[in-house]
Design a protein around this motif. Structure first.
Motif, PDB file in Angstrom:
ATOM      1  N   ALA A 133      23.315  27.171 -62.806  1.00 25.43           N
ATOM      2  CA  ALA A 133      23.383  25.712 -62.953  1.00 25.43           C
ATOM      3  C   ALA A 133      24.192  25.323 -64.180  1.00 25.43           C
ATOM      4  O   ALA A 133      24.937  24.332 -64.152  1.00 25.43           O
ATOM      5  CB  ALA A 133      21.973  25.140 -63.038  1.00 25.43           C
ATOM      6  N   ALA A 134      24.057  26.073 -65.274  1.00 26.44           N
ATOM      7  CA  ALA A 134      24.832  25.777 -66.483  1.00 26.44           C
ATOM      8  C   ALA A 134      26.326  25.908 -66.213  1.00 26.44           C
ATOM      9  O   ALA A 134      27.133  25.107 -66.714  1.00 26.44           O
ATOM     10  CB  ALA A 134      24.413  26.709 -67.610  1.00 26.44           C
ATOM     11  N   ALA A 135      26.704  26.903 -65.422  1.00 24.46           N
ATOM     12  CA  ALA A 135      28.116  27.073 -65.073  1.00 24.46           C
ATOM     13  C   ALA A 135      28.606  25.939 -64.184  1.00 24.46           C
ATOM     14  O   ALA A 135      29.765  25.517 -64.278  1.00 24.46           O
ATOM     15  CB  ALA A 135      28.319  28.424 -64.381  1.00 24.46           C
ATOM     16  N   GLU A 136      27.713  25.417 -63.339  1.00 24.99           N
ATOM     17  CA  GLU A 136      28.077  24.328 -62.420  1.00 24.99           C
ATOM     18  C   GLU A 136      28.193  22.984 -63.140  1.00 24.99           C
ATOM     19  O   GLU A 136      28.962  22.126 -62.720  1.00 24.99           O
ATOM     20  CB  GLU A 136      27.027  24.223 -61.308  1.00 24.99           C
ATOM     21  CG  GLU A 136      27.115  25.286 -60.253  1.00 24.99           C
ATOM     22  CD  GLU A 136      28.261  25.051 -59.284  1.00 24.99           C
ATOM     23  OE1 GLU A 136      28.558  23.885 -58.967  1.00 24.99           O
ATOM     24  OE2 GLU A 136      28.883  26.051 -58.873  1.00 24.99           O
ATOM     25  N   ARG A 137      27.431  22.793 -64.201  1.00 22.64           N
ATOM     26  CA  ARG A 137      27.410  21.506 -64.902  1.00 22.64           C
ATOM     27  C   ARG A 137      27.676  21.698 -66.400  1.00 22.64           C
ATOM     28  O   ARG A 137      26.857  21.379 -67.249  1.00 22.64           O
ATOM     29  CB  ARG A 137      26.061  20.810 -64.683  1.00 22.64           C
ATOM     30  CG  ARG A 137      25.812  20.350 -63.251  1.00 22.64           C
ATOM     31  CD  ARG A 137      26.775  19.232 -62.874  1.00 22.64           C
ATOM     32  NE  ARG A 137      26.490  18.691 -61.537  1.00 22.64           N
ATOM     33  CZ  ARG A 137      27.070  19.141 -60.423  1.00 22.64           C
ATOM     34  NH1 ARG A 137      27.947  20.140 -60.491  1.00 22.64           N
ATOM     35  NH2 ARG A 137      26.779  18.596 -59.254  1.00 22.64           N
ATOM     36  N   PRO A 138      28.862  22.194 -66.753  1.00 24.38           N
ATOM     37  CA  PRO A 138      29.152  22.470 -68.169  1.00 24.38           C
ATOM     38  C   PRO A 138      29.171  21.215 -69.035  1.00 24.38           C
ATOM     39  O   PRO A 138      28.931  21.289 -70.243  1.00 24.38           O
ATOM     40  CB  PRO A 138      30.524  23.141 -68.123  1.00 24.38           C
ATOM     41  CG  PRO A 138      31.142  22.651 -66.849  1.00 24.38           C
ATOM     42  CD  PRO A 138      29.999  22.535 -65.881  1.00 24.38           C
TER      43      PRO A 138
END
Length: 222
Positions: free
Chosen positions: A123-128
């Motif tokens: 999720a962190a990679a999807e919503r930087p």
């Protein structure tokens, strides 16, 4: 005044349940991703959440599966290791927080346990642009695979010193992270951090990381 409410978060055409707590003047929202076979009622995550709330951080503990999926998973365990599914659910929750007036302006931190740690990294990679920090407690970041190199937020990997297999998995995952990161080993702790003082050490380290992403209190860190 602290506000607390049960919330329902749209996801994949259904809804997942969550518990939202907002201390006054919260500066960051911490979204919890529980581990395999657990739920938002996890006593360990709730203990950490209470510590974060005491430091002025907002928290959202949520179920990553719908009620029907939970029923299936109890029998088959087919969803708890579906990192893609769990990651999408966290992205839905991040987007939902961005749509609520009280939480829309707040940056997001992610706290993942066990398989939930891999979902948090996905999720962190999807919503930087929204996720400013990630903490993993006894997590399986290795299950995030190639996504590890895409994470931009600072990552804190907390592992028990006696949880040897998971510690090695975390070391291997850390080598693949390109974002600022730190491996924090709690001496003498096992996978569930049940030893005296172990969970308190987890909560203190997580609190520091969410308040100052990328930094730990060196006096407390082992």
């Amino acid at each position: 005044m602290v506000t607390s409410q049960a919330v329902s978060i749209p996801a994949d055409g259904s809804a997942i349940a969550g518990d939202l707590v907002l201390p006054p003047q919260s500066g960051t929202m911490v979204l919890f991703a529980h581990g395999s076979g657990s739920s938002r009622h996890s006593p360990r995550n709730r203990a950490v959440a209470a510590s974060l709330q005491g430091a002025g951080l907002g928290t959202l503990l949520m179920d990553l599966l719908t009620a029907r999926e939970e029923q299936v998973d109890v029998v088959t365990a087919q969803h708890r290791f579906d990192i893609g599914l769990l990651g999408r659910r966290l992205v839905s929750a991040i987007d939902w927080l961005g749509e609520q007036p009280a939480t829309e302006p707040l940056p997001v931190g992610l706290f993942g346990a066990s398989t939930g740690a891999a979902a948090a990294l996905v999720a962190a990679a999807e919503r930087p642009g929204r996720v400013q920090s990630v903490v993993s407690r006894g997590g399986r970041p290795d299950l995030a695979g190639d996504t590890l190199s895409q994470v931009r937020a600072p990552v804190l990997l907390i592992v028990g010193g006696d949880d040897r297999d998971v510690l090695e998995m975390n070391r291997e995952a850390a080598a693949l992270l390109t974002a600022p990161h730190r491996l924090y080993v709690v001496p003498g702790a096992t996978h569930l951090f049940e030893e005296p003082g172990a969970l308190e050490a987890v909560a203190a380290a997580a609190r520091d990381w969410f308040l100052r992403p990328g930094q730990l209190n060196e006096e407390e860190a082992p």
